[in-house]
Design a protein around this motif. Structure first.
Motif, mmCIF file in Angstrom:
data_model
loop_
_atom_site.group_PDB
_atom_site.id
_atom_site.type_symbol
_atom_site.label_atom_id
_atom_site.label_comp_id
_atom_site.label_asym_id
_atom_site.label_seq_id
_atom_site.Cartn_x
_atom_site.Cartn_y
_atom_site.Cartn_z
ATOM 1 N N SER A 107 0.818 -1.210 0.000
ATOM 2 C CA SER A 107 0.000 0.000 0.000
ATOM 3 C C SER A 107 0.853 1.262 0.000
ATOM 4 C CB SER A 107 -0.941 -0.007 1.209
ATOM 5 O OG SER A 107 -0.199 -0.098 2.408
ATOM 6 N N SER A 108 2.069 1.202 0.612
ATOM 7 C CA SER A 108 2.925 2.387 0.649
ATOM 8 C C SER A 108 3.393 2.787 -0.748
ATOM 9 C CB SER A 108 4.138 2.131 1.551
ATOM 10 O OG SER A 108 4.885 1.026 1.070
ATOM 11 N N ALA A 109 3.414 1.823 -1.679
ATOM 12 C CA ALA A 109 3.850 2.111 -3.042
ATOM 13 C C ALA A 109 2.707 1.971 -4.035
ATOM 14 C CB ALA A 109 4.990 1.170 -3.429
ATOM 15 N N ALA A 110 1.467 1.860 -3.505
ATOM 16 C CA ALA A 110 0.307 1.653 -4.387
ATOM 17 C C ALA A 110 0.034 2.911 -5.225
ATOM 18 C CB ALA A 110 -0.911 1.288 -3.560
ATOM 19 N N ARG A 111 -0.454 2.657 -6.413
ATOM 20 C CA ARG A 111 -0.797 3.772 -7.313
ATOM 21 C C ARG A 111 -2.214 3.555 -7.830
ATOM 22 N NH1 ARG A 111 0.500 4.710 -12.884
ATOM 23 N NH2 ARG A 111 1.643 2.729 -12.887
ATOM 24 N N LEU A 112 -3.030 4.572 -7.704
ATOM 25 C CA LEU A 112 -4.420 4.486 -8.161
ATOM 26 C C LEU A 112 -4.501 4.939 -9.622
ATOM 27 C CD1 LEU A 112 -7.393 3.974 -7.250
ATOM 28 C CD2 LEU A 112 -7.542 6.445 -6.842
ATOM 29 N N ILE A 113 -5.133 4.086 -10.453
ATOM 30 C CA ILE A 113 -5.276 4.397 -11.877
ATOM 31 C C ILE A 113 -6.780 4.414 -12.212
ATOM 32 C CG2 ILE A 113 -4.673 3.727 -14.227
ATOM 33 C CD1 ILE A 113 -2.295 2.198 -13.094
ATOM 34 N N ALA A 137 -1.113 -0.806 -15.725
ATOM 35 C CA ALA A 137 -1.586 -1.958 -14.951
ATOM 36 C C ALA A 137 -0.479 -3.005 -14.824
ATOM 37 C CB ALA A 137 -2.811 -2.570 -15.620
ATOM 38 N N PRO A 138 -0.422 -3.707 -13.710
ATOM 39 C CA PRO A 138 0.554 -4.799 -13.574
ATOM 40 C C PRO A 138 0.307 -5.872 -14.623
ATOM 41 C CG PRO A 138 -0.413 -4.245 -11.443
ATOM 42 C CD PRO A 138 -1.220 -3.531 -12.476
ATOM 43 N N GLU A 139 1.362 -6.497 -15.087
ATOM 44 C CA GLU A 139 1.231 -7.544 -16.097
ATOM 45 C C GLU A 139 0.356 -8.697 -15.600
ATOM 46 O OE1 GLU A 139 2.199 -7.504 -19.253
ATOM 47 O OE2 GLU A 139 2.845 -5.432 -18.895
ATOM 48 N N SER A 140 0.418 -8.979 -14.296
ATOM 49 C CA SER A 140 -0.404 -10.063 -13.755
ATOM 50 C C SER A 140 -1.890 -9.750 -13.919
ATOM 51 C CB SER A 140 -0.078 -10.286 -12.270
ATOM 52 O OG SER A 140 -0.317 -9.103 -11.510
ATOM 53 N N PHE A 141 -2.262 -8.479 -13.773
ATOM 54 C CA PHE A 141 -3.666 -8.106 -13.943
ATOM 55 C C PHE A 141 -4.065 -8.184 -15.429
ATOM 56 C CE2 PHE A 141 -7.019 -4.812 -14.526
ATOM 57 C CZ PHE A 141 -7.992 -5.403 -13.729
ATOM 58 N N LEU A 170 -8.317 0.887 -10.994
ATOM 59 C CA LEU A 170 -7.314 -0.113 -10.578
ATOM 60 C C LEU A 170 -6.381 0.518 -9.556
ATOM 61 C CD1 LEU A 170 -5.579 -2.778 -10.971
ATOM 62 C CD2 LEU A 170 -4.364 -1.503 -12.760
ATOM 63 N N ARG A 171 -6.059 -0.249 -8.533
ATOM 64 C CA ARG A 171 -4.987 0.161 -7.616
ATOM 65 C C ARG A 171 -3.924 -0.927 -7.681
ATOM 66 N NH1 ARG A 171 -5.397 2.534 -1.456
ATOM 67 N NH2 ARG A 171 -4.498 0.545 -0.831
ATOM 68 N N THR A 172 -2.698 -0.474 -7.872
ATOM 69 C CA THR A 172 -1.629 -1.422 -8.210
ATOM 70 C C THR A 172 -1.218 -2.356 -7.084
ATOM 71 O OG1 THR A 172 0.007 0.287 -7.682
ATOM 72 C CG2 THR A 172 -0.671 0.086 -9.990
ATOM 73 N N VAL A 217 -10.816 -3.851 1.117
ATOM 74 C CA VAL A 217 -10.805 -3.142 -0.163
ATOM 75 C C VAL A 217 -10.735 -1.645 0.110
ATOM 76 C CG1 VAL A 217 -12.046 -2.733 -2.321
ATOM 77 C CG2 VAL A 217 -12.199 -4.966 -1.170
ATOM 78 N N PRO A 218 -9.782 -0.935 -0.463
ATOM 79 C CA PRO A 218 -9.650 0.500 -0.195
ATOM 80 C C PRO A 218 -10.864 1.282 -0.724
ATOM 81 C CG PRO A 218 -8.167 -0.184 -1.945
ATOM 82 C CD PRO A 218 -8.733 -1.430 -1.380
ATOM 83 N N SER A 219 -11.143 2.373 -0.002
ATOM 84 C CA SER A 219 -12.307 3.192 -0.360
ATOM 85 C C SER A 219 -12.155 3.856 -1.716
ATOM 86 C CB SER A 219 -12.539 4.281 0.713
ATOM 87 O OG SER A 219 -12.768 3.682 1.968
ATOM 88 N N ASP A 220 -10.916 4.149 -2.119
ATOM 89 C CA ASP A 220 -10.741 4.815 -3.407
ATOM 90 C C ASP A 220 -11.010 3.877 -4.581
ATOM 91 O OD1 ASP A 220 -8.496 3.286 -3.050
ATOM 92 O OD2 ASP A 220 -7.065 4.945 -3.118
ATOM 93 N N VAL A 221 -11.256 2.604 -4.299
ATOM 94 C CA VAL A 221 -11.682 1.659 -5.324
ATOM 95 C C VAL A 221 -13.167 1.326 -5.153
ATOM 96 C CG1 VAL A 221 -11.409 -0.706 -6.202
ATOM 97 C CG2 VAL A 221 -9.394 0.650 -5.630
ATOM 98 N N ALA A 222 -13.581 1.033 -3.903
ATOM 99 C CA ALA A 222 -14.954 0.586 -3.656
ATOM 100 C C ALA A 222 -15.929 1.725 -3.421
ATOM 101 C CB ALA A 222 -14.969 -0.340 -2.448
#
Length: 240
Positions: A107-113, A137-141, A170-172, A217-222
């Motif tokens: 979460s400290s390095a998470a990026r909201l897209i 987006a991450p390749e895994s996603f 998406l949040r990374t 789940v973070p609020s900035d997504v949900a």
């Protein structure tokens, strides 16, 4: 001259004979035991008994004092390696736990897209190759979305219907929300669980508070509201 009587002559003769016989008897071996020797000075009187010389008491032998053993010269105190375990109790020496280094998806390095906004409903993917539009987006996603689209198309039961996935936000660090289209549609919540992306919730209504809390789940997504389906009540929601 007066003549001696005969009797007197006889006595003298007899005495003379006896005297001569005694002289001859001294040289005869059968005459009897020799006279006892005259005592000498040493045997005349017994020597006085000698006084015994007292034996001196043994001189006590002194026990030598033990030689003290010199302590070895210290060569330097060893560096402390931690508190020793108490004697008598077997305590496993605790192994130091290595600090966990946060991964880039923490979460400290998470990026909201945000892909949706304005006139855009998000990135619509109806072909697996369209995942290249998911910039950042991450390749895994991307791989997860491509597999999901392939599966939807393989299971398509409504000819002519739009089949695919729309990614809205998406949040990374492992969260995303969007829509799934296939003979209708619903809102989908995706999350990375134990390192693997999966759909954790799908609904045509409000998001369930219990699900959001379970997966944090973070609020900035949900969003900032959710619905309690057991209590039949809407609640405000906040999760960083």
């Amino acid at each position: 001259m007066r003549a001696l009587p005969r009797t007197g002559l006889s006595v003298c003769a007899a005495g003379l004979v006896l005297a001569l016989g005694g002289c001859g008897a001294s040289s005869s071996p059968s005459a009897g035991p020799p006279p006892a020797p005259a005592p000498t000075a040493s045997s005349a009187a017994p020597a006085p008994a000698s006084t015994p010389t007292p034996t001196p008491a043994p001189t006590p032998t002194s026990t030598p004092a033990p030689t003290p053993t010199l302590a070895p010269t210290p060569t330097g105190a060893p560096a402390p390696t931690g508190a020793p375990a108490p004697t008598g109790a077997t305590t496993p020496t605790p192994t130091p736990t290595e600090a966990t280094t946060p991964s880039p998806s923490a979460s400290s390095a998470a990026r909201l897209i945000p892909y949706a906004g304005g006139e855009s409903v998000g990135v619509e993917i109806d072909d697996p190759a369209d995942v290249s539009e998911l910039r950042g987006a991450p390749e895994s996603f991307k791989r997860f979305v491509a597999r999901t689209v392939e599966q939807l198309q393989a299971e398509e039961k409504c000819p002519g219907a739009a089949v695919g996935v729309t990614v809205q936000t998406l949040r990374t660090d492992g969260f995303a929300i969007g829509g799934v289209n296939a003979c209708g549609g619903y809102e989908a919540l995706w999350a990375q669980v134990d390192g693997t992306w999966k759909e954790v919730y799908g609904t045509q209504d409000s998001l369930d508070c219990a699900v959001l809390r379970r997966y944090r789940v973070p609020s900035d997504v949900a969003g900032d509201t959710c619905y309690d389906y057991k209590g039949k009540k809407e609640h405000s929601y906040h999760q960083a």
